[in-house]
Scaffold this motif. Structure first.
Motif, mmCIF file in Angstrom:
data_model
loop_
_atom_site.group_PDB
_atom_site.id
_atom_site.type_symbol
_atom_site.label_atom_id
_atom_site.label_comp_id
_atom_site.label_asym_id
_atom_site.label_seq_id
_atom_site.Cartn_x
_atom_site.Cartn_y
_atom_site.Cartn_z
ATOM 1 N N GLN A 13 -4.883 -13.110 1.453
ATOM 2 C CA GLN A 13 -3.878 -13.232 0.394
ATOM 3 C C GLN A 13 -3.826 -11.961 -0.443
ATOM 4 O O GLN A 13 -4.819 -11.218 -0.536
ATOM 5 C CB GLN A 13 -4.202 -14.425 -0.503
ATOM 6 N N ALA A 14 -2.706 -11.722 -1.047
ATOM 7 C CA ALA A 14 -2.560 -10.583 -1.949
ATOM 8 C C ALA A 14 -3.651 -10.638 -3.022
ATOM 9 O O ALA A 14 -3.959 -11.706 -3.554
ATOM 10 C CB ALA A 14 -1.181 -10.598 -2.594
ATOM 11 N N GLY A 15 -4.225 -9.458 -3.283
ATOM 12 C CA GLY A 15 -5.327 -9.380 -4.223
ATOM 13 C C GLY A 15 -6.692 -9.491 -3.579
ATOM 14 O O GLY A 15 -7.712 -9.227 -4.228
ATOM 15 N N GLY A 16 -6.713 -9.884 -2.322
ATOM 16 C CA GLY A 16 -7.968 -10.051 -1.607
ATOM 17 C C GLY A 16 -8.507 -8.741 -1.054
ATOM 18 O O GLY A 16 -7.956 -7.664 -1.302
ATOM 19 N N SER A 17 -9.592 -8.858 -0.290
ATOM 20 C CA SER A 17 -10.275 -7.686 0.254
ATOM 21 C C SER A 17 -10.579 -7.879 1.731
ATOM 22 O O SER A 17 -10.745 -9.009 2.204
ATOM 23 C CB SER A 17 -11.593 -7.446 -0.492
ATOM 24 N N LEU A 18 -10.661 -6.779 2.421
ATOM 25 C CA LEU A 18 -11.117 -6.736 3.805
ATOM 26 C C LEU A 18 -11.902 -5.441 4.001
ATOM 27 O O LEU A 18 -11.638 -4.443 3.318
ATOM 28 C CB LEU A 18 -9.944 -6.745 4.789
ATOM 29 N N ARG A 19 -12.838 -5.470 4.940
ATOM 30 C CA ARG A 19 -13.521 -4.242 5.315
ATOM 31 C C ARG A 19 -13.325 -4.003 6.803
ATOM 32 O O ARG A 19 -13.742 -4.819 7.633
ATOM 33 C CB ARG A 19 -15.023 -4.302 4.995
ATOM 34 N N LEU A 20 -12.703 -2.892 7.110
ATOM 35 C CA LEU A 20 -12.478 -2.510 8.495
ATOM 36 C C LEU A 20 -13.630 -1.633 8.973
ATOM 37 O O LEU A 20 -14.196 -0.868 8.193
ATOM 38 C CB LEU A 20 -11.161 -1.765 8.644
ATOM 39 N N SER A 21 -13.933 -1.741 10.252
ATOM 40 C CA SER A 21 -14.979 -0.920 10.864
ATOM 41 C C SER A 21 -14.404 -0.098 12.002
ATOM 42 O O SER A 21 -13.518 -0.562 12.722
ATOM 43 C CB SER A 21 -16.105 -1.800 11.400
ATOM 44 N N GLN A 81 -13.067 0.072 3.226
ATOM 45 C CA GLN A 81 -13.089 -1.075 2.324
ATOM 46 C C GLN A 81 -11.746 -1.130 1.611
ATOM 47 O O GLN A 81 -11.357 -0.166 0.962
ATOM 48 C CB GLN A 81 -14.216 -0.939 1.305
ATOM 49 N N MET A 82 -11.079 -2.260 1.738
ATOM 50 C CA MET A 82 -9.747 -2.406 1.166
ATOM 51 C C MET A 82 -9.771 -3.517 0.128
ATOM 52 O O MET A 82 -10.035 -4.679 0.464
ATOM 53 C CB MET A 82 -8.729 -2.722 2.269
ATOM 54 N N ASN A 83 -9.543 -3.154 -1.103
ATOM 55 C CA ASN A 83 -9.512 -4.117 -2.209
ATOM 56 C C ASN A 83 -8.106 -4.194 -2.798
ATOM 57 O O ASN A 83 -7.278 -3.322 -2.555
ATOM 58 C CB ASN A 83 -10.500 -3.707 -3.291
ATOM 59 N N SER A 84 -7.889 -5.238 -3.582
ATOM 60 C CA SER A 84 -6.585 -5.429 -4.249
ATOM 61 C C SER A 84 -5.442 -5.270 -3.263
ATOM 62 O O SER A 84 -4.464 -4.554 -3.529
ATOM 63 C CB SER A 84 -6.439 -4.428 -5.403
ATOM 64 N N LEU A 85 -5.566 -5.914 -2.140
ATOM 65 C CA LEU A 85 -4.569 -5.764 -1.080
ATOM 66 C C LEU A 85 -3.199 -6.271 -1.512
ATOM 67 O O LEU A 85 -3.091 -7.253 -2.265
ATOM 68 C CB LEU A 85 -5.032 -6.476 0.182
ATOM 69 N N LYS A 86 -2.186 -5.596 -0.998
ATOM 70 C CA LYS A 86 -0.794 -5.923 -1.305
ATOM 71 C C LYS A 86 -0.060 -6.250 -0.002
ATOM 72 O O LYS A 86 -0.462 -5.776 1.062
ATOM 73 C CB LYS A 86 -0.115 -4.729 -1.980
ATOM 74 N N PRO A 87 1.014 -7.004 -0.082
ATOM 75 C CA PRO A 87 1.769 -7.295 1.145
ATOM 76 C C PRO A 87 2.205 -6.028 1.884
ATOM 77 O O PRO A 87 2.255 -6.027 3.123
ATOM 78 C CB PRO A 87 2.969 -8.085 0.618
ATOM 79 N N GLU A 88 2.454 -4.962 1.157
ATOM 80 C CA GLU A 88 2.863 -3.713 1.800
ATOM 81 C C GLU A 88 1.725 -3.014 2.538
ATOM 82 O O GLU A 88 1.955 -2.006 3.209
ATOM 83 C CB GLU A 88 3.502 -2.754 0.788
ATOM 84 N N ASP A 89 0.514 -3.507 2.415
ATOM 85 C CA ASP A 89 -0.606 -2.993 3.207
ATOM 86 C C ASP A 89 -0.639 -3.615 4.601
ATOM 87 O O ASP A 89 -1.450 -3.209 5.440
ATOM 88 C CB ASP A 89 -1.936 -3.279 2.509
ATOM 89 N N THR A 90 0.204 -4.585 4.844
ATOM 90 C CA THR A 90 0.267 -5.220 6.160
ATOM 91 C C THR A 90 0.624 -4.190 7.225
ATOM 92 O O THR A 90 1.624 -3.488 7.113
ATOM 93 C CB THR A 90 1.312 -6.342 6.161
ATOM 94 N N ALA A 91 -0.238 -4.068 8.224
ATOM 95 C CA ALA A 91 -0.050 -3.052 9.278
ATOM 96 C C ALA A 91 -1.160 -3.182 10.301
ATOM 97 O O ALA A 91 -2.149 -3.889 10.087
ATOM 98 C CB ALA A 91 -0.071 -1.650 8.674
ATOM 99 N N ASP A 92 -0.996 -2.474 11.392
ATOM 100 C CA ASP A 92 -2.096 -2.249 12.332
ATOM 101 C C ASP A 92 -2.818 -0.982 11.874
ATOM 102 O O ASP A 92 -2.184 0.031 11.612
ATOM 103 C CB ASP A 92 -1.571 -2.071 13.752
ATOM 104 N N TYR A 93 -4.121 -1.069 11.799
ATOM 105 C CA TYR A 93 -4.930 0.044 11.307
ATOM 106 C C TYR A 93 -5.707 0.673 12.460
ATOM 107 O O TYR A 93 -6.300 -0.040 13.280
ATOM 108 C CB TYR A 93 -5.887 -0.438 10.224
#
Length: 117
Positions: A13-21, A81-93
């Motif tokens: 959800q928006a505002g959440g966090s994920l950590r990519l490796s 590390q991705m914090n305060s995620l926004k809908p516009e961060d939606t993408a393939d990384y």
């Protein structure tokens, strides 16, 4: 070309966090700069962040203050590390190695990040 393996994406959800490796089978992540890129549906791939061989970091303005790139040399992994995620961060990384500002590894499969509003 060496290909790296990205993981850690998901739905958040928006505002959440994920950590990519970003992982490699060799120690190339410690000996090279590493960059994260992303590509949203229907858009061009864009640069997100870079960590140099001496661990200096740079960020796109759109993620500055929210994303942090780091390296664990012992594990041969680079994180985003991705914090305060926004809908516009939606993408393939995607992650790549860079030498002299130029891509030196192949594009991997990427990891999908979806941020719901």
């Amino acid at each position: 070309q060496v290909q790296l393996v990205e993981s850690g994406g998901g739905l958040v959800q928006a505002g959440g966090s994920l950590r990519l490796s970003c992982a490699a089978s060799e120690s190339i992540l410690s000996n090279n700069g590493v960059a994260w890129y992303r590509q949203a549906p229907g858009k061009k791939r864009e640069w997100v962040a870079t960590i140099s061989t001496i661990s200096s970091t740079t960020y796109a303005d759109s993620v500055k203050g929210r994303f942090t790139i780091s390296r664990d040399a012992a594990k041969n992994v680079v994180y985003l590390q991705m914090n305060s995620l926004k809908p516009e961060d939606t993408a393939d990384y995607y992650c790549i190695t860079v030498i002299g500002g130029l891509r030196s590894s192949g594009w991997g499969q990427g990891t999908q990040v979806t941020v719901s509003s």
